[in-house]
Design a protein around this motif. Structure first.
Motif, PDB file in Angstrom:
ATOM      1  N   ALA A  95       0.821  -1.218   0.000  1.00 24.12           N
ATOM      2  CA  ALA A  95       0.000   0.000   0.000  1.00 24.12           C
ATOM      3  C   ALA A  95       0.855   1.267   0.000  1.00 24.12           C
ATOM      4  O   ALA A  95       0.513   2.252  -0.653  1.00 24.12           O
ATOM      5  CB  ALA A  95      -0.934  -0.001   1.201  1.00 24.12           C
ATOM      6  N   GLY A  96       1.956   1.256   0.720  1.00 24.83           N
ATOM      7  CA  GLY A  96       2.830   2.426   0.770  1.00 24.83           C
ATOM      8  C   GLY A  96       3.440   2.734  -0.588  1.00 24.83           C
ATOM      9  O   GLY A  96       3.475   3.889  -1.019  1.00 24.83           O
ATOM     10  N   LEU A  97       3.901   1.709  -1.261  1.00 24.21           N
ATOM     11  CA  LEU A  97       4.472   1.889  -2.594  1.00 24.21           C
ATOM     12  C   LEU A  97       3.398   2.335  -3.573  1.00 24.21           C
ATOM     13  O   LEU A  97       3.622   3.226  -4.394  1.00 24.21           O
ATOM     14  CB  LEU A  97       5.134   0.595  -3.071  1.00 24.21           C
ATOM     15  CG  LEU A  97       5.783   0.632  -4.447  1.00 24.21           C
ATOM     16  CD1 LEU A  97       6.860   1.711  -4.530  1.00 24.21           C
ATOM     17  CD2 LEU A  97       6.368  -0.734  -4.774  1.00 24.21           C
ATOM     18  N   ARG A  98       2.224   1.733  -3.464  1.00 18.03           N
ATOM     19  CA  ARG A  98       1.104   2.114  -4.341  1.00 18.03           C
ATOM     20  C   ARG A  98       0.783   3.598  -4.165  1.00 18.03           C
ATOM     21  O   ARG A  98       0.588   4.326  -5.137  1.00 18.03           O
ATOM     22  CB  ARG A  98      -0.110   1.241  -4.046  1.00 18.03           C
ATOM     23  CG  ARG A  98      -1.181   1.342  -5.097  1.00 18.03           C
ATOM     24  CD  ARG A  98      -2.288   0.305  -4.929  1.00 18.03           C
ATOM     25  NE  ARG A  98      -2.967   0.424  -3.642  1.00 18.03           N
ATOM     26  CZ  ARG A  98      -3.002  -0.540  -2.721  1.00 18.03           C
ATOM     27  NH1 ARG A  98      -2.418  -1.696  -2.928  1.00 18.03           N
ATOM     28  NH2 ARG A  98      -3.641  -0.353  -1.588  1.00 18.03           N
ATOM     29  N   SER A  99       0.793   4.062  -2.929  1.00 18.24           N
ATOM     30  CA  SER A  99       0.540   5.470  -2.646  1.00 18.24           C
ATOM     31  C   SER A  99       1.615   6.363  -3.260  1.00 18.24           C
ATOM     32  O   SER A  99       1.326   7.410  -3.844  1.00 18.24           O
ATOM     33  CB  SER A  99       0.468   5.684  -1.135  1.00 18.24           C
ATOM     34  OG  SER A  99       0.340   7.041  -0.823  1.00 18.24           O
ATOM     35  N   SER A 100       2.862   5.938  -3.140  1.00 20.39           N
ATOM     36  CA  SER A 100       3.977   6.715  -3.710  1.00 20.39           C
ATOM     37  C   SER A 100       3.873   6.812  -5.227  1.00 20.39           C
ATOM     38  O   SER A 100       4.135   7.866  -5.808  1.00 20.39           O
ATOM     39  CB  SER A 100       5.315   6.074  -3.337  1.00 20.39           C
ATOM     40  OG  SER A 100       5.530   6.144  -1.957  1.00 20.39           O
ATOM     41  N   VAL A 101       3.474   5.706  -5.850  1.00 24.37           N
ATOM     42  CA  VAL A 101       3.326   5.716  -7.305  1.00 24.37           C
ATOM     43  C   VAL A 101       2.183   6.641  -7.712  1.00 24.37           C
ATOM     44  O   VAL A 101       2.323   7.442  -8.644  1.00 24.37           O
ATOM     45  CB  VAL A 101       3.099   4.295  -7.867  1.00 24.37           C
ATOM     46  CG1 VAL A 101       2.863   4.348  -9.369  1.00 24.37           C
ATOM     47  CG2 VAL A 101       4.280   3.391  -7.553  1.00 24.37           C
ATOM     48  N   HIS A 102       1.056   6.576  -6.998  1.00 22.63           N
ATOM     49  CA  HIS A 102      -0.070   7.475  -7.311  1.00 22.63           C
ATOM     50  C   HIS A 102       0.353   8.939  -7.171  1.00 22.63           C
ATOM     51  O   HIS A 102      -0.017   9.779  -7.995  1.00 22.63           O
ATOM     52  CB  HIS A 102      -1.265   7.190  -6.402  1.00 22.63           C
ATOM     53  CG  HIS A 102      -2.091   6.024  -6.824  1.00 22.63           C
ATOM     54  ND1 HIS A 102      -2.796   5.986  -8.007  1.00 22.63           N
ATOM     55  CD2 HIS A 102      -2.323   4.830  -6.222  1.00 22.63           C
ATOM     56  CE1 HIS A 102      -3.423   4.838  -8.118  1.00 22.63           C
ATOM     57  NE2 HIS A 102      -3.152   4.104  -7.042  1.00 22.63           N
ATOM     58  N   GLN A 103       1.134   9.242  -6.165  1.00 21.77           N
ATOM     59  CA  GLN A 103       1.614  10.610  -5.965  1.00 21.77           C
ATOM     60  C   GLN A 103       2.502  11.023  -7.138  1.00 21.77           C
ATOM     61  O   GLN A 103       2.376  12.142  -7.662  1.00 21.77           O
ATOM     62  CB  GLN A 103       2.374  10.732  -4.666  1.00 21.77           C
ATOM     63  CG  GLN A 103       2.815  12.138  -4.355  1.00 21.77           C
ATOM     64  CD  GLN A 103       3.532  12.248  -3.017  1.00 21.77           C
ATOM     65  OE1 GLN A 103       4.020  11.256  -2.485  1.00 21.77           O
ATOM     66  NE2 GLN A 103       3.582  13.442  -2.475  1.00 21.77           N
ATOM     67  N   ALA A 104       3.389  10.135  -7.577  1.00 21.25           N
ATOM     68  CA  ALA A 104       4.271  10.438  -8.702  1.00 21.25           C
ATOM     69  C   ALA A 104       3.475  10.660  -9.983  1.00 21.25           C
ATOM     70  O   ALA A 104       3.787  11.563 -10.767  1.00 21.25           O
ATOM     71  CB  ALA A 104       5.295   9.318  -8.886  1.00 21.25           C
TER      72      ALA A 104
END
Length: 109
Positions: A95-104
């Motif tokens: 979930a943390g990585l998914r959030s980072s990708v969405h932010q990018a």
């Protein structure tokens, strides 16, 4: 080039061991020197090496590649790298990585 040839001939037992650690150092060096084209080329070679970067590790390298592509103004390949990173993050359940990708992705628009 020699680093990746050595990794391909003698893959490490896990993504955190062996020559892969030198890949991170090389990518850091290129990033710090603002050698964005070279950083993208190095990331591409590592990503193309079958089985070298998988799962979350691959997604994180894709994120770094996307960041450099953004600096270079190459939006289409940047978004393609982020799409692959997002698919990996979802598949890995990170979930943390998914959030980072969405932010990018948001920064791209």
């Amino acid at each position: 080039r020699l680093l990746l040839q050595g990794i391909q001939r003698n893959p490490p037992p896990s993504a955190g061991d062996g020559p892969v650690q030198f890949f991170d150092a090389a990518l850091d060096h290129l990033d710090k020197g603002y050698m964005n084209d070279r950083a993208v080329a190095l990331a591409d070679r590592a990503l193309a090496a079958e089985g070298l970067l998988v799962g979350v590790r691959r997604a994180k390298v894709l994120m770094r590649k996307a960041s450099r592509l953004g600096t270079l103004g190459r939006r289409e390949p940047q978004l393609a790298a982020l799409e692959e990173a997002l698919a990996l993050a979802k598949r890995e359940g990170d979930a943390g990585l998914r959030s980072s990708v969405h932010q990018a992705v948001g920064w791209c628009h």
